[in-house]
Design a protein around this motif. Structure first.
Motif, mmCIF file in Angstrom:
data_model
loop_
_atom_site.group_PDB
_atom_site.id
_atom_site.type_symbol
_atom_site.label_atom_id
_atom_site.label_comp_id
_atom_site.label_asym_id
_atom_site.label_seq_id
_atom_site.Cartn_x
_atom_site.Cartn_y
_atom_site.Cartn_z
ATOM 1 N N SER A 93 -4.068 -2.623 -6.649
ATOM 2 C CA SER A 93 -3.125 -2.437 -7.763
ATOM 3 C C SER A 93 -2.268 -1.191 -7.580
ATOM 4 O O SER A 93 -1.231 -1.052 -8.238
ATOM 5 N N GLU A 94 -2.677 -0.273 -6.696
ATOM 6 C CA GLU A 94 -1.873 0.918 -6.433
ATOM 7 C C GLU A 94 -0.601 0.574 -5.658
ATOM 8 O O GLU A 94 0.391 1.307 -5.718
ATOM 9 N N GLU A 95 -0.636 -0.532 -4.915
ATOM 10 C CA GLU A 95 0.476 -0.866 -4.031
ATOM 11 C C GLU A 95 1.214 -2.138 -4.436
ATOM 12 O O GLU A 95 2.361 -2.345 -4.033
ATOM 13 N N ILE A 96 0.566 -2.992 -5.217
ATOM 14 C CA ILE A 96 1.129 -4.323 -5.423
ATOM 15 C C ILE A 96 0.730 -4.845 -6.793
ATOM 16 O O ILE A 96 -0.256 -4.382 -7.377
ATOM 17 N N SER A 97 1.473 -5.833 -7.302
ATOM 18 C CA SER A 97 1.202 -6.390 -8.631
ATOM 19 C C SER A 97 1.122 -7.908 -8.549
ATOM 20 O O SER A 97 1.751 -8.542 -7.685
ATOM 21 N N ILE A 98 0.359 -8.503 -9.457
ATOM 22 C CA ILE A 98 0.274 -9.959 -9.529
ATOM 23 C C ILE A 98 1.657 -10.517 -9.886
ATOM 24 O O ILE A 98 2.342 -10.014 -10.777
ATOM 25 N N GLY A 99 2.059 -11.555 -9.170
ATOM 26 C CA GLY A 99 3.372 -12.158 -9.385
ATOM 27 C C GLY A 99 4.442 -11.590 -8.481
ATOM 28 O O GLY A 99 5.534 -12.162 -8.386
ATOM 29 N N GLU A 100 4.147 -10.488 -7.812
ATOM 30 C CA GLU A 100 5.138 -9.865 -6.932
ATOM 31 C C GLU A 100 5.314 -10.696 -5.661
ATOM 32 O O GLU A 100 4.356 -11.199 -5.090
#
Length: 399
Positions: A93-100
């Motif tokens: 979650s520090e680098e990326i998000s769900i749906g990205e």
């Protein structure tokens, strides 16, 4: 027909509806088909068109502690946490998000055989890396000595805790077709002891009437697989205090290095990182380790062992020496950034690291040449100054 239990086909299909299915096998009654296997078939068809190094674009659908699951049209790709960025990431979650939507490079393709008859083999997927799509910061390199932890990749079959080495050996003998008399001759155990061992195996559903059960045969197969890996383990050196991208070196690479001078201070290491590394199990084993130290012909076999639920594949310390000296080609910017934080310079700061950049945090000592001059003569002396300690700061301030 479905990933969940279906009591009535009408709950899934209706008359006249068109449905895709996969033909599994043919018997006296005709073809057996599966709707549930359609997704696996599509994934394998899509993955068959890809090769290592191909770029993919997908949408993040799940964040896990050990990586990210990405939906790429007809298949899913797994991105290990170590492949999200060039720096250490505590959680995806520090680098990326769900749906990205992300772009990644395929590093490995996994398509286990036997998927038509074994549902457990229906897990075709691509292993990918975001980091491989991001240029690594370039910097001149300088050789730096560190202490490295020797390690090897090890496998152990998951057996009941109550089963010791003797009971496991008896189980192997039963799988090999030996009867009680033959086992007694081989082991030298008396009848009472053998009966107790048989009762123990039976209590764990591993044997019945002096014959191995299916569960027992599965465990023995797992023992043989682990033994095969452990006879010729994958070995290397984990250099905990080195640059994150250069912490792994092979045994052959280490043998070619010049020996570190014995009269110099022992090189630095970072114990917490060593302990974290040694706890790596199965998919938590760094992808960089597989790519750098595992020969290509062994990668697929090791990946299968990691996925086998009967086995535990992990890293363990290797040999009697806790650590060995190793010289690593280290990015100069990384060292300068660490020195900038550790020392008060003589004049204006010659280098200031960019905000958020990585830096060396584990300097042990810096070797300086101290020149003493007087009216009669001059002399030189090698002096070691500790970083992050008062004596280093006093030296800088005094000079």
């Amino acid at each position: 027909m479905s990933d969940v239990f279906v009591s009535d086909p009408a709950n899934v299909l209706s008359e006249g509806q068109t449905a895709e299915f996969v033909l599994l096998n043919k018997d006296d009654r005709g073809w057996k088909a599966s709707i549930r296997a359609v997704g696996e078939a599509k994934a394998r068809k899509a993955l068959a068109k890809l090769e290592e190094g191909d770029l993919i674009t997908g949408r993040v659908v799940q964040l896990e502690d050990r990586g990210v699951l990405v939906d790429v049209m007809d298949f899913q790709a797994w991105i290990p946490i170590s492949e999200l960025a060039w720096h250490w990431v505590d959680h995806p979650s520090e680098e990326i998000s769900i749906g990205e939507e992300i772009e990644a490079e395929i590093t490995r393709i996994e398509m286990p055989d036997g998927w038509l008859t074994d549902k457990r083999k229906r897990r075709a997927r691509g292993i990918a890396s975001i980091r491989a799509c991001i240029p690594e910061p370039e910097s001149p390199s300088v050789p730096v000595a560190f202490s490295g932890m020797p390690f090897k990749v090890w496998a152990v079959a998951k057996t009941p805790r109550s089963c010791d080495a003797v009971s496991r050996f008896v189980l192997e003998e039963l799988v090999a077709g030996k009867d009680r008399k033959a086992i007694a001759t081989t082991t030298g155990l008396d009848v009472t002891t053998l009966n107790n061992i048989h009762d123990l195996l039976a209590a764990n559903s591993l044997a019945e009437n002096w014959a191995a059960t299916k569960k027992g045969r599965d465990i023995v197969e797992a023992i043989e697989l682990s033994r095969e890996l452990n006879e010729d383990p994958i070995r290397g050196l984990f250099v905990s205090a080195a640059h994150p991208a250069r912490r792994l070196i092979s045994v052959d690479e280490h043998k070619k290095q010049e020996r570190y001078p014995r009269d110099w201070p022992s090189p630095v290491f970072h114990k917490p990182d060593e302990e974290t590394f040694a706890k790596a199990t199965d998919e938590a084993i760094p992808e960089s380790l597989l790519k750098k130290l595992v020969p290509e012909e062994k990668r697929e076999g090791l990946a299968q062992l990691q996925e086998d639920s009967r086995l535990r594949v992990f890293l363990r310390r290797d040999g009697t020496r806790i650590r060995k000296d190793a010289v690593i080609e280290t990015p100069e910017y990384w060292l300068l950034a660490g020195l900038w934080r550790a020392f008060r310079p003589f004049s204006d700061r010659p280098y200031r690291p960019a905000k958020g950049s990585e830096w060396c945090q584990n300097f042990l000592m810096v070797r300086c040449l101290l020149v003493k001059e007087s009216r009669k003569d001059s002399s030189q002396e090698a002096v070691f100054f500790r970083t992050f300690y008062r004596d280093a700061l006093v030296f800088n301030a005094g000079e």
